[in-house]
Scaffold this motif. Sequence first.
Motif, short mmCIF file in Angstrom:
data_model
loop_
_atom_site.label_atom_id
_atom_site.label_comp_id
_atom_site.label_asym_id
_atom_site.label_seq_id
_atom_site.Cartn_x
_atom_site.Cartn_y
_atom_site.Cartn_z
N ILE A 39 29.40 36.88 41.96
CA ILE A 39 30.79 36.84 42.24
C ILE A 39 31.13 35.51 41.51
O ILE A 39 30.78 34.50 41.69
N LYS A 40 32.35 35.59 40.85
CA LYS A 40 32.94 34.38 40.23
C LYS A 40 34.24 33.80 41.15
O LYS A 40 35.31 34.76 41.27
N ALA A 41 34.06 32.88 41.64
CA ALA A 41 35.22 32.33 42.67
C ALA A 41 36.37 31.69 41.76
O ALA A 41 35.93 31.19 40.27
N GLN A 42 37.27 31.65 42.31
CA GLN A 42 38.48 30.88 41.57
C GLN A 42 37.86 29.46 41.16
O GLN A 42 37.07 29.03 41.89
N PRO A 43 38.54 28.78 40.23
CA PRO A 43 37.89 27.73 39.78
C PRO A 43 38.17 26.59 41.06
O PRO A 43 39.00 26.29 41.76
N ARG A 107 39.72 37.74 49.35
CA ARG A 107 40.20 38.21 47.95
C ARG A 107 40.77 37.04 47.33
O ARG A 107 40.57 37.05 45.90
N PRO A 108 41.65 36.04 47.86
CA PRO A 108 42.36 35.19 47.02
C PRO A 108 41.42 34.09 46.47
O PRO A 108 41.76 33.39 45.53
N LEU A 109 40.09 33.88 46.98
CA LEU A 109 39.14 32.97 46.56
C LEU A 109 38.33 33.49 45.41
O LEU A 109 37.59 32.73 44.76
N ILE A 110 38.43 34.81 45.12
CA ILE A 110 37.60 35.36 43.91
C ILE A 110 38.41 35.62 42.76
O ILE A 110 39.36 36.25 42.62
N ALA A 111 37.71 35.10 41.57
CA ALA A 111 38.49 35.62 40.36
C ALA A 111 37.86 36.78 39.68
O ALA A 111 38.65 37.32 38.69
#
Length: 129
Positions: A39-43, A107-111
């Motif tokens: 999983i790629k988190a938001q920066p 969902r909002p934390l995941i890029a």
Amino acid sequence: MTGRRPVLAGLALAMLGGPALARGKQMEDAELYGMIGKIKAQPGKRAELIALLSGGTGEMPGCIAYLIAEDVKDADGIWITEIWQTKQYHADSLKLPAVQAAIAKGRPLIAGFETHVETRPVAGVGIRG
């Protein structure tokens, strides 16, 4: 319960999961089901996402293992490894109200989801066979 298992199960596998086990096969006779994904988190949100994935004290029925690891070469990368008693247990977990709530929160934390593989665990500590 909102926490680690519902978030990954809901986010990664609702998007990437496959068909359920054949109806004629009994749960206890089914093969173990595994998943490994990145999983790629938001920066800058990796720690917050890991905290969400790590939260919760309840057990998900059929979940044998759920491991979270930071990618040492990617500041926003998280690797998740799951082992379930059957693929059906995993599929059933996606229907739980707590899973649906966790999806909305995470969902909002995941890029994005960079990679995902399904596995059939066959040996190891805590694994039959």
